[in-house]
Enzyme design. Sequence first.
Site, PDB file in Angstrom:
ATOM      1  N   HIS A 157       0.862  -0.276  -0.246  1.00  0.00           N
ATOM      2  CA  HIS A 157       1.708   0.458  -1.197  1.00  0.00           C
ATOM      3  C   HIS A 157       1.553   1.947  -0.912  1.00  0.00           C
ATOM      4  O   HIS A 157       0.514   2.400  -0.413  1.00  0.00           O
ATOM      5  CB  HIS A 157       1.281   0.175  -2.628  1.00  0.00           C
ATOM      6  N   GLU A 213       0.917   4.441  -2.812  1.00  0.00           N
ATOM      7  CA  GLU A 213      -0.267   5.031  -3.441  1.00  0.00           C
ATOM      8  C   GLU A 213      -1.530   4.735  -2.645  1.00  0.00           C
ATOM      9  O   GLU A 213      -2.375   5.621  -2.449  1.00  0.00           O
ATOM     10  CB  GLU A 213      -0.466   4.485  -4.868  1.00  0.00           C
ATOM     11  N   CYS A 272       1.312  -0.144  -9.828  1.00  0.00           N
ATOM     12  CA  CYS A 272       0.999  -1.521 -10.176  1.00  0.00           C
ATOM     13  C   CYS A 272      -0.491  -1.598 -10.561  1.00  0.00           C
ATOM     14  O   CYS A 272      -1.236  -0.631 -10.381  1.00  0.00           O
ATOM     15  CB  CYS A 272       1.305  -2.441  -8.995  1.00  0.00           C
TER      16      CYS A 272
END
Length: 183
Positions: free
Chosen positions: A87, A89, A117
């Site tokens: 992801h 991040e 998430c």
Amino acid sequence: MGGNWRSLHLATPTPDPSPQGGGEKGAAVPLSFRMTRASPIDLALAQARAAAERGEVPVGAVVTGPDGAVLAAAGNRTRELSDPTAHAEMLAIRAACAALGSERLTGCDLHVTLEPCPMCAAAISFARIRRLYFGASDPKGGGVEHGPRVFSHATCHHSPEVYGGIGEAEAAAMLKEFFAGRR
């Protein structure tokens, strides 16, 4: 939006209106550059656009240091890397940690286009991110304001300051357009 951050200056090419001789077909056109300011969320949105162009879900993230300088920027790469943890991040946090030579990003801020998430929220906590700025909310998969609300648990080691809705309209539109094209 709390906190200070220093804008990153990006050179944006603009056509040079001055007449240039030669006139050869296919000759390079000289460009001049003007300076523009891009906020961290603008840089994250650019990473999200690049992710969409690669066929990834358009999410981008930028980590800024305590002085506001950009330490890392990334877009989703789960498909490209065949890695469900790739992801935006996670990639930005990993790169910023490598840049600082530390597993902690104390005093650093994360700017991301979509509510993180639960996996990313846990990584944000473990990295000791100071502030989290995010764009669009994620009622289905979010882990900060929706779903498990990772930072609200007593077992959470660290809770950053959280600011949602930063660049929300553009981030949400990009996600809607991406998924509409997939249906």
